[in-house]
Scaffold this active site. Structure first.
Site, PDB file in Angstrom:
ATOM      1  N   ASP A 198      50.583  33.631   2.359  1.00 56.82           N
ATOM      2  CA  ASP A 198      49.713  34.220   1.350  1.00 56.82           C
ATOM      3  C   ASP A 198      48.594  33.229   1.014  1.00 56.82           C
ATOM      4  O   ASP A 198      48.123  32.524   1.904  1.00 56.82           O
ATOM      5  CB  ASP A 198      50.540  34.595   0.113  1.00 56.82           C
ATOM      6  CG  ASP A 198      50.015  35.831  -0.585  1.00 56.82           C
ATOM      7  OD1 ASP A 198      48.903  35.787  -1.126  1.00 56.82           O
ATOM      8  OD2 ASP A 198      50.725  36.861  -0.596  1.00 56.82           O
ATOM      9  N   HIS A 241      47.142  35.549  -5.919  1.00 60.73           N
ATOM     10  CA  HIS A 241      47.972  36.508  -5.190  1.00 60.73           C
ATOM     11  C   HIS A 241      49.243  35.850  -4.647  1.00 60.73           C
ATOM     12  O   HIS A 241      50.351  36.391  -4.770  1.00 60.73           O
ATOM     13  CB  HIS A 241      47.146  37.106  -4.046  1.00 60.73           C
ATOM     14  CG  HIS A 241      47.751  38.299  -3.387  1.00 60.73           C
ATOM     15  ND1 HIS A 241      48.681  38.189  -2.369  1.00 60.73           N
ATOM     16  CD2 HIS A 241      47.546  39.633  -3.559  1.00 60.73           C
ATOM     17  CE1 HIS A 241      49.015  39.397  -1.953  1.00 60.73           C
ATOM     18  NE2 HIS A 241      48.341  40.292  -2.662  1.00 60.73           N
ATOM     19  N   SER A 264      51.471  44.902  -2.041  1.00 65.46           N
ATOM     20  CA  SER A 264      51.658  43.445  -2.043  1.00 65.46           C
ATOM     21  C   SER A 264      52.755  43.036  -3.011  1.00 65.46           C
ATOM     22  O   SER A 264      53.456  42.052  -2.788  1.00 65.46           O
ATOM     23  CB  SER A 264      50.372  42.736  -2.455  1.00 65.46           C
ATOM     24  OG  SER A 264      49.486  42.593  -1.382  1.00 65.46           O
TER      25      SER A 264
END
Length: 772
Positions: A140, A217, A550
């Site tokens: 990520d 994220h 996600s």
């Protein structure tokens, strides 16, 4: 002796020639990933890296290739910056299996563990010790290691099998790692080759050439999967409580392969896979996808190729399905060795209410946490009425300040980030925003941390409010924010944005595999970005609430960590099977799962096998297991030749002379495909079930449940009873589907095996396709 004028003429000619030579255009260079047959290395070379850097791989012996990444675990080969001549030369090299261009991919962007059926001191959490002996690798944007969710308090020593490292760089020292965050690496060579070596430093937003997370994220997904317990967690007062990952004692290894505002390069993703498996992770979580609407063949997809190598070494890989729902065939990450995860809601919401001047009230959602609107009614305006498409979408510089100043502005969803629309409204002088869904989004809502008072509403409510604005002489409204609501019904529902089947590459394989919580999920956040991610958002928050597949993917990654800890002998396929065959197809009102986009009953094309239910996955009764040979047979069945398959497997393979049915892959779901033009109306597919229950002596009986749309279809199971013993843990059966005539849409039902204690459920989807 030459005259001075002649000397000048010669000098000018030489200068002109040199200038022409130096200014001649250089061949365009791109980054390519090169798959090499590792067994072809001549013994004269001490290593594959030595071989790749030799003249054997260069069209110009004086200019050997300088590899960016060298892959030697899940993939054998290298990536390099090449011109077209060099790439074509490599394609002719007999040791090279494939050469493909590097591409950019994109991210698929506290109460959820309980919603999955996890309870303290009971069941899977207790039996797995919360996953303490498992390492979850997260590919990520990196991590923000100071968050409480990465605390290693009361954790036992790091598993002895761990071989990873804590790489250092700007803002990230070796002390950032601990017994929780056991490893951290970053991969920027592909990124630098595409955007330039100074791309990170020159990024207009904050970024770090290290594992530190500038985007948020990666921190969010890592702590969703395996965040430590953090008390008094909330986002600006919303979702208050105890935050913890699905596997709160599992270890985290961060692999930064994505960069803020610039995506994720295939070559870096593949390098992340390679290192993660070499380091010794047990589970890999990948919330990344293509994002271009076109599914790549498996042999050109780095996530498919990298995950195959991981899977063959016993590493479970979970991926996000994508956020392009509710469009059909929008699902990504389609390989059968991947577990592909769609998104559903949980029983928690953040309601807000729009009150119109005529007294009508409309329910929406919001995470706005600033100063509320005054009690008095405010003028409301819809710019799309007179300003055209860009104004209706509240695009940058599209609003007339004279028309919106001091008013609540209606903005249509689409074309720009939801929170960015609020910034446009605020900068134009607006005091509030109503974010209205269009027909594509339907009634699906997600909460956002807006920069001004704002509320999201569904398409139907949006149309009603726009009609009120158009028909009223003095339309007014206000927005009331109501905090956090728990116990919402129905839940889960399939999120409107969650990508849908059928599988665009192999319709014989149902994708997504299942859904998990992916709407309004609270998890840790970076200090380098505000909660909206906008450059102008300077707010700091320890936790943030996000939505997307996600967020759903790491729920399954964490679940896999728990199952791997409780059943260390289970293969990745067995773990996936346990989750799929025990998934829920009903909501918390015991009604069939609903599609948020339409309000109608959803189907396996929307949710796969159902919603993750960890209360049952610990003891599934039976599993459908798979290994490398099964995946090779599937690839042969869909028409790949042996050399193409070797690009994926990195070992030579042989396809059988007699072509097998792709539907015979021993998958937990069943997808039967008929040709629209073929006269055949019957097909038999095979499955083998393995008894993993506590009782080796078990008898399971088959039951077929057909949906109302399966009129004219017959499904027969032979044998109808499976008898397992200690000596016969595996039993095979056949499912024959007979169709009366083609239909324009796919139809479905379920096969359920039951021993009175377990229910092993597999969706059956029947579809008709046009021949290629």
């Amino acid at each position: 002796m030459a005259s001075p004028s002649l000397h000048l003429l010669i000098s000018l000619l030489l200068t002109s020639t040199l200038t022409l030579t130096n200014s001649s255009p250089q061949p365009e260079r791109k980054t390519y990933i090169v798959r090499v047959n590792p067994n072809a290395k001549p013994t004269i070379f001490t290593s594959h890296s030595h071989w790749y850097a030799s003249s054997a791989f260069s069209s110009d012996s004086s200019r050997p290739i300088a590899p960016l990444h060298v892959y030697d675990t899940v993939f054998h080969g290298f990536s390099a910056s090449l011109d077209q001549t060099q790439a074509n030369f490599l394609r002719q090299n007999p040791s090279v299996l494939a050469v493909f261009e590097d591409r950019v991919r994109h991210l698929h962007t506290t109460r959820s563990p309980q919603f999955l059926g996890l309870r303290t001191q009971l069941g899977l959490w207790s039996l797995s010790d919360y996953g303490s002996d498992v390492v979850v690798g997260v590919l990520d944007t990196g991590v923000w290691p100071e968050r409480r969710s990465f605390s290693d308090r009361n954790l036992p020593p790091v598993p002895a099998t761990w071989r990873g490292e804590c790489e250092t760089g700007p803002g990230f020292s070796a002390s950032a790692c601990n017994k929780k965050l056991v490893g951290a690496r970053f991969f920027s060579k592909g990124h630098s080759a595409k955007y330039g070596k100074d791309a990170v430093a020159g990024n207009t937003s904050v970024e770090f050439l290290s594992p530190r997370d500038a985007d948020g994220h990666g921190t969010h997904t890592a702590t969703t999967a395996a965040g430590s317990i953090a008390f008094d967690a909330n986002f600006s007062g919303y979702a208050s409580g105890v935050a913890k990952g699905v596997a709160p004692k599992a270890r985290v290894a961060a692999y930064k392969v994505c960069w803020k505002n610039q995506g994720c390069l295939d070559s870096d993703i593949l390098a992340g896979f390679d290192k993660a498996v070499s380091d010794g992770v047990n589970v890999i979580s990948v919330s990344i996808g293509g994002g271009d609407g076109v599914a790549s063949p498996y042999y050109l997809d780095p996530i498919a190729v990298g995950s195959y190598g991981a899977n063959s070494r016993g590493v479970f890989v979970a991926t996000s399905a994508g956020n392009d729902g509710p469009s059909p065939m929008s699902v990504t990450n389609l390989a059968p060795w991947l577990t592909t995860v769609g998104a559903g809601t949980i029983d928690r919401s953040f309601p807000a209410e729009i009150v119109l001047g005529d007294g009508r009230k409309f329910s929406g959602v919001s995470l706005y946490a600033g100063k509320p609107l005054s009690d008095k009614m405010l003028s409301i305006v819809y710019p799309g009425r007179t300003g055209g498409l860009s104004a209706s979408l509240c695009m940058e510089n599209s609003l007339d300040p004279k028309a919106v100043a001091g008013k609540i502005v209606i903005c249509d969803r689409g074309s720009s980030p939801r929170v960015a629309k609020g910034l446009v409204v605020r900068d134009a002088g607006g005091v509030g925003m109503i974010l209205a869904n269009g027909a594509t989004n339907g009634e699906g809502l997600v909460g956002d941390a807006h920069v001004l008072p704002a509320c999201a509403i569904g398409a139907n409510e949006g149309d009603v409010i726009k009609s009120y604005v158009t028909s009223s002489a003095n339309p007014t409204a206000t927005i009331v924010f109501k905090g956090t609501l728990v116990g919402v019904k129905p839940a889960p529902v399939v999120a409107s944005f969650s990508a849908r089947g059928p599988n665009g590459l192999s319709p014989e394989l149902l994708k997504p595999d299942l859904i998990a919580p992916g709407v309004n999920i609270l998890a840790a956040w970076t200090d380098a970005a505000g909660p909206t991610g906008l450059e102008t958002d300077s707010r700091k928050t320890e936790f943030n609430i996000l939505s997307g597949t996600s967020m759903a993917c790491p729920h399954v990654s964490g679940a896999a960590a728990l199952l791997k800890s409780a059943h260390p002998d289970w293969s990745p396929a067995a773990i996936r099977s346990a989750m799929m065959t025990t998934a829920s197809v009903n909501d918390n009102q015991n009604e069939q799962l609903v599609d948020e986009a339409t309000g109608h009953v959803a189907s396996p094309l929307d949710f796969g096998s159902g919603h993750l239910n960890l209360a049952r996955a610990l003891d599934p009764g039976l599993v459908y297991d798979l290994g490398d040979a099964d995946y090779v047979s599937f690839l042969c069945a869909i028409g790949y030749d042996a050399r193409t398959i070797q690009v994926i497997t990195h070992v030579p393979v042989t396809c059988p002379r007699r072509k097998q049915l792709a539907e015979n892959l021993n998958y937990p779901s069943i997808s039967v495909v008929f040709s629209q033009t073929s006269g055949s109306r019957s097909k038999t597919v095979l499955r083998t079930a393995t008894n993993v229950g506590a009782k080796p002596e078990a008898i399971y009986n088959a039951k077929v449940e057909l949906s109302s749309g399966m009129n004219g279809l017959k499904v027969a199971v032979r044998p109808e009873t499976l008898s397992f013993t200690k000596a016969a843990r595996k039993q095979s059966f056949a499912v024959t589907v007979t169709a009366a005539s083609p239909t324009s849409t796919s139809v479905y039902g379920y096969l359920v095996w039951s021993d009175g204690e377990h229910e092993v459920r597999s969706p059956i989807v029947v579809s008709w396709v046009q021949p290629m």
